[in-house]
Design an enzyme around this catalytic site. Structure first.
Site: not given
Ligand code: E4P
Length: 217
Positions: A83
């Site tokens: 990622k």
């Molecule tokens: C997933 O890959 C993201 O990092 C996550 O869904 C972010 O979610 P949030 O906006 O609730 O922190």
């Protein structure tokens, strides 16, 4: 639409894996911090539980650092997906990984133009954050529909991974606009099963069945 779970809590992942619904896992530095555990240990443990894609996010923000960290993380297991943040260096790192057969998830996407750039550098997944757009009075799901249209216009293979999901309606909306994946917090996956009419209807069937005095077996 594939279901990923958005958590670094291994017990929650194990429980969801047993439902047969889980296609993968996403983590981020905030979720790792919340777990209080060692990052690489957690990723290795998750990869043993789940066969599908497991996103592990680099901590570096410079190109060389992202490449070194990503190559290191990719060795943990075959199903690790690197990622990377949607920055100029992040997209260069994405191109490097895609040229070298390493799967990527480009994260922190908030615009259709950003999603277009990620597809052009061969991202495996693009993660638009719908909840954080809704938080600032925009409509996150409109972005998903825009990216779907753009990707379909050019047959991009990058998969749209809807992230930052905060409620059950966003899951069905993501499916309606043709997202490839939704990454969903465990509590929201559990809520998806429920409807008050299901509970009411089942209670009535159980009661009426008992009144027959019969048994199937
Ligand atoms: C997933 O890959 C993201 O990092 C996550 O869904 C972010 O979610 P949030 O906006 O609730 O922190």
């Amino acid at each position: 639409m594939k279901f990923f779970v958005d958590t670094a809590e291994v017990d929650a992942i194990r429980e969801l894996q047993a439902t047969g619904l889980l296609d993968g896992v996403t983590t981020n530095p905030s979720l790792i911090a919340k777990s209080g555990r060692d990052f690489k240990e957690v990723i290795a443990e998750i990869c043993e539980i789940v066969d599908g894609a497991v996103s592990a996010e680099v901590a570096a923000t410079d190109l060389e650092g992202m490449i070194r960290e990503g190559e290191h993380l990719a060795k943990i297991a075959d199903n690790v997906v690197i990622k990377i943040p949607l920055t100029p260096d992040g997209l260069k790192a994405c191109r490097h990984f895609s040229n070298n057969g390493i799967k990527t998830n480009v994260t922190l996407c908030f615009s259709a133009n950003q999603a277009l750039l990620a597809a052009k550098v061969g991202a495996t997944y693009i993660s638009p954050f719908v909840g954080r757009l809704d938080d600032i009075n925009l409509t996150g799901m409109d972005l998903i529909a825009d990216i779907r249209g753009i990707y379909d216009n050019y047959d991009f293979e990058t998969q749209i991974l809807v992230a930052s999901i905060r409620n059950i309606n966003q899951v069905s909306e993501a499916a309606l606009v043709g997202a490839d994946v939704a990454t969903i917090p465990p509590a929201i996956i559990h809520k998806m099963y429920h409807h008050p009419l299901t509970d009411k209807g089942l209670a009535a069937f159980v009661k009426d069945w008992a009144s027959t005095g019969q048994s199937i077996l």
